[in-house]
Scaffold this motif. Structure first.
Motif, PDB file in Angstrom:
ATOM      1  N   SER A   1      76.047  74.500  53.949  1.00  0.00           N
ATOM      2  CA  SER A   1      75.998  76.456  53.776  1.00  0.00           C
ATOM      3  C   SER A   1      76.327  76.819  52.594  1.00  0.00           C
ATOM      4  O   SER A   1      75.072  77.392  52.489  1.00  0.00           O
ATOM      5  CB  SER A   1      78.429  76.148  53.887  1.00  0.00           C
ATOM      6  OG  SER A   1      78.437  77.217  54.444  1.00  0.00           O
ATOM      7  N   TYR A   2      76.994  77.766  52.051  1.00  0.00           N
ATOM      8  CA  TYR A   2      77.101  78.640  51.567  1.00  0.00           C
ATOM      9  C   TYR A   2      75.565  78.034  50.219  1.00  0.00           C
ATOM     10  O   TYR A   2      74.766  78.804  49.863  1.00  0.00           O
ATOM     11  CB  TYR A   2      77.553  78.870  50.614  1.00  0.00           C
ATOM     12  CG  TYR A   2      77.559  80.968  49.892  1.00  0.00           C
ATOM     13  CD1 TYR A   2      77.010  81.274  51.031  1.00  0.00           C
ATOM     14  CD2 TYR A   2      78.170  81.281  49.146  1.00  0.00           C
ATOM     15  CE1 TYR A   2      76.927  83.253  50.966  1.00  0.00           C
ATOM     16  CE2 TYR A   2      77.677  82.974  49.192  1.00  0.00           C
ATOM     17  CZ  TYR A   2      77.574  83.631  49.781  1.00  0.00           C
ATOM     18  OH  TYR A   2      77.406  85.186  49.726  1.00  0.00           O
TER      19      TYR A   2
ATOM     20  N   ALA B   1      73.194  78.786  54.502  1.00  0.00           N
ATOM     21  CA  ALA B   1      73.018  80.411  54.574  1.00  0.00           C
ATOM     22  C   ALA B   1      71.938  80.941  54.176  1.00  0.00           C
ATOM     23  O   ALA B   1      71.780  81.031  52.221  1.00  0.00           O
ATOM     24  CB  ALA B   1      74.223  81.136  53.891  1.00  0.00           C
TER      25      ALA B   1
ATOM     26  N   ALA C   1      73.570  86.955  58.957  1.00  0.00           N
ATOM     27  CA  ALA C   1      74.761  86.617  58.212  1.00  0.00           C
ATOM     28  C   ALA C   1      75.814  87.527  58.780  1.00  0.00           C
ATOM     29  O   ALA C   1      77.224  87.023  59.348  1.00  0.00           O
ATOM     30  CB  ALA C   1      75.411  85.737  57.529  1.00  0.00           C
TER      31      ALA C   1
ATOM     32  N   ALA D   1      75.653  80.052  59.813  1.00  0.00           N
ATOM     33  CA  ALA D   1      74.268  80.345  58.875  1.00  0.00           C
ATOM     34  C   ALA D   1      73.643  80.267  59.828  1.00  0.00           C
ATOM     35  O   ALA D   1      73.418  79.280  60.248  1.00  0.00           O
ATOM     36  CB  ALA D   1      74.846  79.443  57.251  1.00  0.00           C
TER      37      ALA D   1
END
Length: 297
Positions: free
Chosen positions: A116-117, A141, A147, A246
């Protein structure tokens, strides 16, 4: 499975980490054991669904270090709950530097893992550290602008404007917080249809559903895709094709721009489905195979 607490530092603060010792010597060489360095995504902590990945990597032959960013979970640091990709990446760099000095670790076989991030963070960190042996990035992401466009798609322009207003309030009122995730229509950084249920599935006991509102603004300049051309080490990208948090299109751009070996695993699932069930089983098996191909060559 052998897991111990590990205390590291980053920019004067204490970083809380878990150290999984390799259960197999299959990937051990005269230089030592490889190590996978892991951290989590947006506002998350090390106890949120990462253990199953770490256990499989350790079983196959790698040490694993999972850590909390400064201001989150068991790590010290102020301000608390500050989601900022620049701070997070600085923590990755600090942890990698110290992991390379751990007894028995091969400093030239450190692998970055992100989801993810943090799946974007590992691209940016690896781009500046050619000594990294490989990178695994899942559900990442990769482009903050994309996003934001996705927020408009699933929540509408009014929700984006509402979120922006709270972010600007946070610039003035520095300790002002908003939820990280909430149900559609409510105020939070993430309000996708699967956001709240997904966080509820994977989040651990140290997770706080709160972030500094000013942390919304740096999302716009968080663009790991811009660093992709500097990634020359082997790269594995796990794509959740129906990801609304994402955008997978940005991950595909990273795959096209990276200059090293790139392996892409695509699954017809949403953002949180990669952490459990059949998708997890298939994905983690592919990740272990990727690590074996990189770490035993």
């Amino acid at each position: 499975m052998t897991r111990s607490d590990l205390v590291l530092t980053s920019h004067g603060d204490t970083i809380a980490a878990w150290h999984y010792r390799a259960e197999s010597e299959a990937w051990t060489t005269a230089a030592g054991r490889p190590c996978v360095v892991m951290a989590h995504g947006f506002g998350a902590t090390k106890d949120a669904g990462l253990t199953p990945f770490a256990e499989r990597f350790a079983a196959a032959g790698a040490d694993v270090v999972i850590f909390d960013y400064r201001g989150f979970g068991g790590s010290s640091g102020e301000p608390r709950q500050c989601v900022d990709h620049r701070r997070h990446r600085a923590d990755y760099r600090s942890v990698v530097s110290q992991v390379r000095g751990l007894e028995g670790i091969d400093p030239d076989r450190v692998v970055l893992w992100g989801s993810s991030y943090s799946g974007g963070h590992v691209i940016a960190v690896a781009a500046g550290d050619p000594r990294i042996a490989a990178v695994i990035s899942q559900g990442a992401a990769m482009d903050g602008l994309a996003a934001v466009v996705e927020i408009v798609k699933y929540a509408g322009i009014k929700q984006l404007l509402r979120l922006s207003a709270h972010a600007l309030r946070g610039v003035v009122q520095r300790d002002y917080s908003i939820p990280i995730v909430a149900a559609p229509g409510e105020l939070a950084a993430i309000t996708s249809h699967d956001g709240l249920s997904g966080y509820e599935i994977i989040m651990g006991p140290t997770f706080e559903n709160r972030m500094l509102a000013r942390g919304i603004l740096p999302i716009l300049v968080n663009r790991p895709v811009a660093s992709a051309s500097k990634v020359t080490m082997p790269l594995m990208l796990v794509v959740a094709a129906h990801d609304t948090i994402a955008p997978p299109s940005a991950v595909e751009r990273v795959a096209a721009k990276a200059h090293g070996r790139v392996e892409v695993e695509r699954f017809d699932v949403g953002h949180f489905d990669i952490y459990e069930g059949e998708t997890f089983t298939k994905s983690v098996a592919a990740q272990v195979a990727f690590l074996e191909s990189v770490l035993t060559r």
